[in-house]
Design a protein around this motif. Structure first.
Motif, mmCIF file in Angstrom:
data_model
loop_
_atom_site.group_PDB
_atom_site.id
_atom_site.type_symbol
_atom_site.label_atom_id
_atom_site.label_comp_id
_atom_site.label_asym_id
_atom_site.label_seq_id
_atom_site.Cartn_x
_atom_site.Cartn_y
_atom_site.Cartn_z
ATOM 1 N N UNK A 33 65.436 60.557 1.072
ATOM 2 C CA UNK A 33 66.746 61.163 0.843
ATOM 3 C C UNK A 33 67.687 60.171 0.160
ATOM 4 N N UNK A 35 71.872 59.621 -0.303
ATOM 5 C CA UNK A 35 73.204 60.011 0.135
ATOM 6 C C UNK A 35 74.222 59.110 -0.542
ATOM 7 N N UNK A 37 78.431 57.699 -0.040
ATOM 8 C CA UNK A 37 79.699 57.690 0.685
ATOM 9 C C UNK A 37 80.752 57.105 -0.237
ATOM 10 N N UNK A 43 79.661 61.154 4.411
ATOM 11 C CA UNK A 43 78.400 60.800 3.766
ATOM 12 C C UNK A 43 77.812 62.083 3.199
ATOM 13 N N UNK A 45 75.172 64.357 1.057
ATOM 14 C CA UNK A 45 73.786 64.510 0.640
ATOM 15 C C UNK A 45 73.708 64.658 -0.869
ATOM 16 N N UNK A 91 73.229 55.447 -0.264
ATOM 17 C CA UNK A 91 72.248 55.186 0.781
ATOM 18 C C UNK A 91 70.966 55.953 0.495
ATOM 19 N N UNK A 103 65.641 59.598 10.724
ATOM 20 C CA UNK A 103 65.644 59.073 9.372
ATOM 21 C C UNK A 103 66.053 57.602 9.442
ATOM 22 N N UNK A 105 67.521 54.415 7.463
ATOM 23 C CA UNK A 105 68.357 54.176 6.304
ATOM 24 C C UNK A 105 68.227 52.747 5.788
ATOM 25 N N UNK A 106 68.396 52.627 4.486
ATOM 26 C CA UNK A 106 68.527 51.310 3.887
ATOM 27 C C UNK A 106 69.949 50.799 4.047
ATOM 28 N N UNK A 107 70.174 49.579 3.573
ATOM 29 C CA UNK A 107 71.491 48.955 3.700
ATOM 30 C C UNK A 107 72.492 49.503 2.694
ATOM 31 N N UNK A 110 76.196 49.213 -3.048
ATOM 32 C CA UNK A 110 77.622 49.434 -3.319
ATOM 33 C C UNK A 110 77.820 49.408 -4.827
ATOM 34 N N UNK B 33 71.693 64.475 15.409
ATOM 35 C CA UNK B 33 71.461 63.043 15.545
ATOM 36 C C UNK B 33 72.791 62.295 15.437
ATOM 37 N N UNK B 35 74.442 58.515 14.452
ATOM 38 C CA UNK B 35 74.194 57.268 13.739
ATOM 39 C C UNK B 35 75.417 56.369 13.865
ATOM 40 N N UNK B 41 77.330 47.706 6.273
ATOM 41 C CA UNK B 41 75.880 47.752 6.498
ATOM 42 C C UNK B 41 75.365 49.176 6.450
ATOM 43 N N UNK B 42 74.055 49.317 6.623
ATOM 44 C CA UNK B 42 73.450 50.641 6.580
ATOM 45 C C UNK B 42 73.640 51.411 7.874
ATOM 46 N N UNK B 43 73.144 52.606 7.875
ATOM 47 C CA UNK B 43 73.247 53.475 9.051
ATOM 48 C C UNK B 43 72.101 53.198 10.007
ATOM 49 N N UNK B 101 69.491 66.292 6.509
ATOM 50 C CA UNK B 101 70.514 65.729 7.389
ATOM 51 C C UNK B 101 71.874 65.939 6.748
ATOM 52 N N UNK B 103 75.824 65.114 7.275
ATOM 53 C CA UNK B 103 76.706 64.240 8.032
ATOM 54 C C UNK B 103 78.138 64.746 8.072
ATOM 55 N N UNK B 104 78.837 64.352 9.130
ATOM 56 C CA UNK B 104 80.267 64.563 9.211
ATOM 57 C C UNK B 104 81.004 63.368 8.656
#
Lengths: 114, 113
Positions: A33, A35, A37, A43, A45, A91, A103, A105-107, A110, B33, B35, B41-43, B101, B103-104
């Motif tokens: 996936x 995403x 932000x 976040x 999709x 992401x 799921x 996630x990667x870091x 940016x 879920x 998170x 950093x990542x989730x 997924x 997210x909010x």
């Protein structure tokens, strides 16, 4: 076991340039996936791959964004040409089969478009 | 489209206190879920609760799910400064082979030492 890795971690480019983000999922994960932000907002999709096929790309903002997943392994997300509003953190996440799996996630990358 | 909406948007508490965050969503789900995202950093996945479950525990975390009200809550007990982060709920709805997924906007939790 390596987690989801994204490259680069940061990218600053000028408006109109091209940038390619890369994601290496956890080995064996069919689902991948993307995403995004933007500036503390939700976040959102972008798209979902199952192996090499695009399962859902309803979140892709416009045709300046192109995602690929070669051979069902790593994925790239190319933005061409980049606009100011494309700035944000991108992401990538991967998961194994099944609906009740988490799921990973990667870091994130940016991206700053100036 | 369905979307998790966290409440409150920001929460500031003292170390040792409990923190409760809520999440509401709009459509039926397969699971929900939670998170956490530390700054820059990542989730990180915290906990998953299936649609047929009502409560789940993991360490200092307790999650409840009320599918009739389409809401969930995350309780962090005995909070620590290291719990400072943004917390997101994410709903999963299966359509065929697609598990997306959603997210909010997240709750920013600040735990003051």
């Amino acid at each position: 076991e390596a987690g989801v890795t994204q490259f680069p971690s940061h990218s600053v480019i000028e408006k109109g340039q091209t940038v390619t983000l890369r994601c290496d999922p956890i080995s064996g994960h069919d689902n991948l996936y993307w995403y995004r932000r933007v500036m503390g907002k939700e976040i959102k999709f972008l798209l979902h791959f199952v192996k090499e096929s695009k399962q859902d790309e309803s979140g892709m903002p416009n045709n300046r964004f192109l995602a690929e997943r070669t051979g069902g392994t790593y994925s790239t997300l190319k933005v061409q040409p980049a606009e100011l509003e494309d700035s944000g953190v991108y992401f990538c996440a991967s998961s194994s089969r099944g609906q009740n799996t988490e799921a990973f996630f990667g870091q994130g990358t940016r991206l700053t478009v100036v | 489209s369905q979307q998790g909406e966290e409440d409150p948007q920001a929460l500031s508490i003292q170390e040792g206190e409990n923190a409760t965050m809520n999440c509401s969503y709009k459509t039926s789900i397969n699971n929900l879920q939670w998170y956490r995202q530390n700054s820059g950093r990542g989730l990180v996945h915290l906990i998953l609760i299936r649609s047929n479950e009502r409560e789940k525990h993991s360490g200092r975390l307790r999650v409840t799910l009320d599918t009739s009200k389409k809401s969930s809550s995350l309780l962090i007990t005995a909070s620590r400064a290291a719990d400072t982060a943004s917390y997101f709920c994410a709903t999963v709805l299966r359509r065929g082979s697609n598990y997306k997924l959603t997210f909010g906007k997240g709750t920013l939790l600040t735990v003051n030492p």
